[in-house]
Write a protein that holds these residues in place. Structure first.
Motif, PDB file in Angstrom:
ATOM      1  N   ALA A 151      82.006 -70.980 -25.843  1.00 35.92           N
ATOM      2  CA  ALA A 151      83.424 -70.683 -26.066  1.00 35.92           C
ATOM      3  C   ALA A 151      83.910 -71.133 -27.434  1.00 35.92           C
ATOM      4  O   ALA A 151      84.942 -70.660 -27.925  1.00 35.92           O
ATOM      5  N   ASP A 152      83.177 -72.043 -28.099  1.00 38.03           N
ATOM      6  CA  ASP A 152      83.599 -72.551 -29.403  1.00 38.03           C
ATOM      7  C   ASP A 152      83.230 -71.624 -30.564  1.00 38.03           C
ATOM      8  O   ASP A 152      83.646 -71.841 -31.688  1.00 38.03           O
ATOM      9  N   TRP A 153      82.466 -70.589 -30.279  1.00 38.45           N
ATOM     10  CA  TRP A 153      82.062 -69.654 -31.335  1.00 38.45           C
ATOM     11  C   TRP A 153      83.144 -68.577 -31.489  1.00 38.45           C
ATOM     12  O   TRP A 153      82.942 -67.407 -31.183  1.00 38.45           O
ATOM     13  N   LYS A 154      84.288 -68.996 -32.002  1.00 37.79           N
ATOM     14  CA  LYS A 154      85.473 -68.130 -32.048  1.00 37.79           C
ATOM     15  C   LYS A 154      85.274 -66.888 -32.906  1.00 37.79           C
ATOM     16  O   LYS A 154      85.777 -65.806 -32.588  1.00 37.79           O
ATOM     17  N   GLU A 155      84.547 -67.017 -34.017  1.00 34.57           N
ATOM     18  CA  GLU A 155      84.390 -65.875 -34.924  1.00 34.57           C
ATOM     19  C   GLU A 155      83.445 -64.816 -34.362  1.00 34.57           C
ATOM     20  O   GLU A 155      83.361 -63.716 -34.895  1.00 34.57           O
ATOM     21  N   ASP A 156      82.726 -65.163 -33.309  1.00 31.63           N
ATOM     22  CA  ASP A 156      81.830 -64.202 -32.657  1.00 31.63           C
ATOM     23  C   ASP A 156      82.308 -63.929 -31.233  1.00 31.63           C
ATOM     24  O   ASP A 156      81.503 -63.731 -30.322  1.00 31.63           O
ATOM     25  N   ILE A 165      80.295 -63.242 -27.708  1.00 30.17           N
ATOM     26  CA  ILE A 165      80.302 -64.267 -26.664  1.00 30.17           C
ATOM     27  C   ILE A 165      80.762 -63.685 -25.331  1.00 30.17           C
ATOM     28  O   ILE A 165      80.202 -63.984 -24.270  1.00 30.17           O
ATOM     29  N   ASN A 166      81.779 -62.851 -25.389  1.00 33.02           N
ATOM     30  CA  ASN A 166      82.281 -62.224 -24.151  1.00 33.02           C
ATOM     31  C   ASN A 166      81.193 -61.398 -23.475  1.00 33.02           C
ATOM     32  O   ASN A 166      81.058 -61.416 -22.245  1.00 33.02           O
ATOM     33  N   ARG A 167      80.406 -60.650 -24.285  1.00 35.27           N
ATOM     34  CA  ARG A 167      79.329 -59.828 -23.719  1.00 35.27           C
ATOM     35  C   ARG A 167      78.246 -60.701 -23.087  1.00 35.27           C
ATOM     36  O   ARG A 167      77.752 -60.410 -21.997  1.00 35.27           O
ATOM     37  N   ILE A 178      66.696 -61.686 -29.832  1.00 35.82           N
ATOM     38  CA  ILE A 178      66.605 -62.077 -31.241  1.00 35.82           C
ATOM     39  C   ILE A 178      67.995 -62.522 -31.675  1.00 35.82           C
ATOM     40  O   ILE A 178      68.959 -61.775 -31.559  1.00 35.82           O
ATOM     41  N   ILE A 179      68.097 -63.758 -32.164  1.00 36.58           N
ATOM     42  CA  ILE A 179      69.353 -64.296 -32.678  1.00 36.58           C
ATOM     43  C   ILE A 179      69.231 -64.323 -34.198  1.00 36.58           C
ATOM     44  O   ILE A 179      68.486 -65.118 -34.761  1.00 36.58           O
ATOM     45  N   GLU A 180      69.946 -63.427 -34.852  1.00 36.63           N
ATOM     46  CA  GLU A 180      69.817 -63.270 -36.305  1.00 36.63           C
ATOM     47  C   GLU A 180      71.053 -63.829 -37.007  1.00 36.63           C
ATOM     48  O   GLU A 180      72.181 -63.670 -36.554  1.00 36.63           O
ATOM     49  N   GLY A 181      70.835 -64.499 -38.116  1.00 36.74           N
ATOM     50  CA  GLY A 181      71.935 -65.019 -38.922  1.00 36.74           C
ATOM     51  C   GLY A 181      71.392 -65.586 -40.211  1.00 36.74           C
ATOM     52  O   GLY A 181      70.201 -65.906 -40.307  1.00 36.74           O
ATOM     53  N   ASP A 182      72.240 -65.712 -41.228  1.00 36.95           N
ATOM     54  CA  ASP A 182      71.743 -66.189 -42.516  1.00 36.95           C
ATOM     55  C   ASP A 182      71.435 -67.686 -42.467  1.00 36.95           C
ATOM     56  O   ASP A 182      71.623 -68.354 -41.448  1.00 36.95           O
ATOM     57  N   THR A 183      70.953 -68.210 -43.597  1.00 34.60           N
ATOM     58  CA  THR A 183      70.500 -69.605 -43.662  1.00 34.60           C
ATOM     59  C   THR A 183      71.586 -70.580 -43.257  1.00 34.60           C
ATOM     60  O   THR A 183      71.324 -71.625 -42.653  1.00 34.60           O
ATOM     61  N   GLN A 184      72.835 -70.263 -43.589  1.00 33.10           N
ATOM     62  CA  GLN A 184      73.934 -71.186 -43.355  1.00 33.10           C
ATOM     63  C   GLN A 184      74.504 -71.105 -41.938  1.00 33.10           C
ATOM     64  O   GLN A 184      75.377 -71.889 -41.579  1.00 33.10           O
ATOM     65  N   THR A 185      74.056 -70.157 -41.154  1.00 30.45           N
ATOM     66  CA  THR A 185      74.520 -70.032 -39.768  1.00 30.45           C
ATOM     67  C   THR A 185      73.629 -70.877 -38.868  1.00 30.45           C
ATOM     68  O   THR A 185      72.403 -70.773 -38.924  1.00 30.45           O
ATOM     69  N   ASP A 186      74.239 -71.699 -38.047  1.00 26.85           N
ATOM     70  CA  ASP A 186      73.486 -72.629 -37.200  1.00 26.85           C
ATOM     71  C   ASP A 186      72.949 -71.903 -35.970  1.00 26.85           C
ATOM     72  O   ASP A 186      73.468 -72.026 -34.855  1.00 26.85           O
ATOM     73  N   LYS A 187      71.875 -71.170 -36.187  1.00 23.56           N
ATOM     74  CA  LYS A 187      71.295 -70.341 -35.120  1.00 23.56           C
ATOM     75  C   LYS A 187      70.740 -71.191 -33.972  1.00 23.56           C
ATOM     76  O   LYS A 187      70.829 -70.809 -32.814  1.00 23.56           O
ATOM     77  N   TYR A 203      71.120 -59.944 -31.426  1.00 23.18           N
ATOM     78  CA  TYR A 203      72.486 -60.349 -31.728  1.00 23.18           C
ATOM     79  C   TYR A 203      72.534 -60.853 -33.163  1.00 23.18           C
ATOM     80  O   TYR A 203      71.661 -61.622 -33.591  1.00 23.18           O
ATOM     81  N   ARG A 204      73.553 -60.420 -33.896  1.00 23.03           N
ATOM     82  CA  ARG A 204      73.750 -60.879 -35.270  1.00 23.03           C
ATOM     83  C   ARG A 204      74.956 -61.812 -35.299  1.00 23.03           C
ATOM     84  O   ARG A 204      76.050 -61.438 -34.877  1.00 23.03           O
ATOM     85  N   LEU A 205      74.749 -63.047 -35.779  1.00 27.13           N
ATOM     86  CA  LEU A 205      75.818 -64.036 -35.832  1.00 27.13           C
ATOM     87  C   LEU A 205      76.497 -64.031 -37.191  1.00 27.13           C
ATOM     88  O   LEU A 205      75.858 -63.852 -38.225  1.00 27.13           O
ATOM     89  N   GLY A 206      77.785 -64.275 -37.190  1.00 26.51           N
ATOM     90  CA  GLY A 206      78.517 -64.395 -38.453  1.00 26.51           C
ATOM     91  C   GLY A 206      79.541 -65.500 -38.402  1.00 26.51           C
ATOM     92  O   GLY A 206      80.383 -65.626 -39.266  1.00 26.51           O
ATOM     93  N   GLY A 207      79.457 -66.327 -37.357  1.00 26.48           N
ATOM     94  CA  GLY A 207      80.504 -67.318 -37.127  1.00 26.48           C
ATOM     95  C   GLY A 207      80.197 -68.702 -37.653  1.00 26.48           C
ATOM     96  O   GLY A 207      80.146 -68.933 -38.851  1.00 26.48           O
ATOM     97  N   PHE A 208      79.959 -69.663 -36.753  1.00 31.45           N
ATOM     98  CA  PHE A 208      79.853 -71.077 -37.102  1.00 31.45           C
ATOM     99  C   PHE A 208      78.794 -71.327 -38.160  1.00 31.45           C
ATOM    100  O   PHE A 208      77.639 -71.017 -37.988  1.00 31.45           O
TER     101      PHE A 208
END
Length: 271
Positions: A4-9, A13-15, A30-39, A160-165
């Motif tokens: 629930a804390d991953w507000k930007e995604d 999260i709902n899905r 597969i959880i994809e995100g750039d270097t700065q995203t805490d995957k 899933y592609r992350l762009g949040g935390f």
């Protein structure tokens, strides 16, 4: 921290929460995100939401299951990390044996960090597990660029592609200046000076690449007005050059050389 804390995604999260609550959980993601995203943080929150009986689909952070996943002492969670610069065949072989054991809870779980660095042999071995998953095990592959994984692996996973935390956004300022300098056709000596100011080590290099890639992706989707200054096909070429530089650095090519080579090539396209 919970899902629930991953507000930007939030939509993502709902899905995920809905799938967990309905029991419609896949065997591999597969959880994809750039270097700065805490995957890895996201992966743990995902698994807590999956296992938590107090707040299924979200995770409570206080029950025994949630705390064990947070503190790396869950009997059913197996974590694989790169051995040197890659995840090797022997690492996946050990994981396969672990996943065959009887879980103490409802399922065995695997978290493969740096999954996009798996050797070809390691990917081929993992493919067998994805084709015939043991029981109701869940495997999470963490990746900066899923295109480095074989198509046969990608096709057997939900992505899933992350762009949040993010753990750190410090690379964005340098990336923005570099993109502007390239747009303005600055001379290479100026670009080198700019580079030396922002990139002091390998980690800084990854941050610069992440920031530049995000900016160029915003060009493509129309979220940055500077995108009107360049052709979309050129922007895709820049992104591929960034990915090439990232792969070179992961393969232990000198980060300064890799970044400078990328800048020269992008500058040539601009010109």
């Amino acid at each position: 921290m919970s899902l629930a804390d991953w507000k930007e995604d939030q939509k993502l999260i709902n899905r995920i929460s809905a799938a967990i609550r309905s029991g419609n959980v896949s065997h591999a993601y597969i959880i994809e995100g750039d270097t700065q995203t805490d995957k890895e943080r996201f992966a743990r929150d995902f698994l807590k939401a999956l296992c938590c009986r107090e707040r299924p689909g979200s995770g409570c952070d206080v029950c025994a299951s949630c705390r064990k996943i947070d503190h790396d002492n869950s009997e059913d969670l197996y974590i694989v990390r790169a051995d040197g610069i890659s995840v090797k065949d022997k690492d996946i072989a050990l994981l396969q044996e672990n996943l065959k054991t009887k879980p103490t809870g409802e399922r065995n779980m695997a978290l493969i960090a740096n999954a996009d660095t798996m050797t070809v042999r390691a990917q081929n071995r993992l493919l067998k597990t994805l084709e015939e998953p043991p029981g109701n095990a869940v495997i999470l592959l963490l990746s900066e660029n899923k295109e480095n994984l074989r198509e046969t692996i990608r096709s057997r996973c939900i992505s899933y592609r992350l762009g949040g935390f993010r753990t750190d956004d410090s690379g964005f300022e340098g990336a923005n200046e570099m993109v502007n300098a390239l747009l303005e056709n600055e001379k290479f000596f100026y670009l080198k000076k700019l580079l030396s100011g922002y990139v002091k080590n390998r980690e800084d290099a990854f941050k610069l690449l992440d920031g530049m890639e995000k900016i160029y992706r915003n060009f493509v989707i129309g979220d940055d007005e500077r995108g009107r200054l360049v052709r979309s096909e050129d922007v895709f070429s820049y992104i591929e050059l960034i990915e090439e530089a990232r792969r070179d650095i992961i393969a232990n090519v000198n980060y300064n050389y890799a970044i400078k080579d990328m800048i020269i090539k992008i500058g040539g396209i601009y010109g």
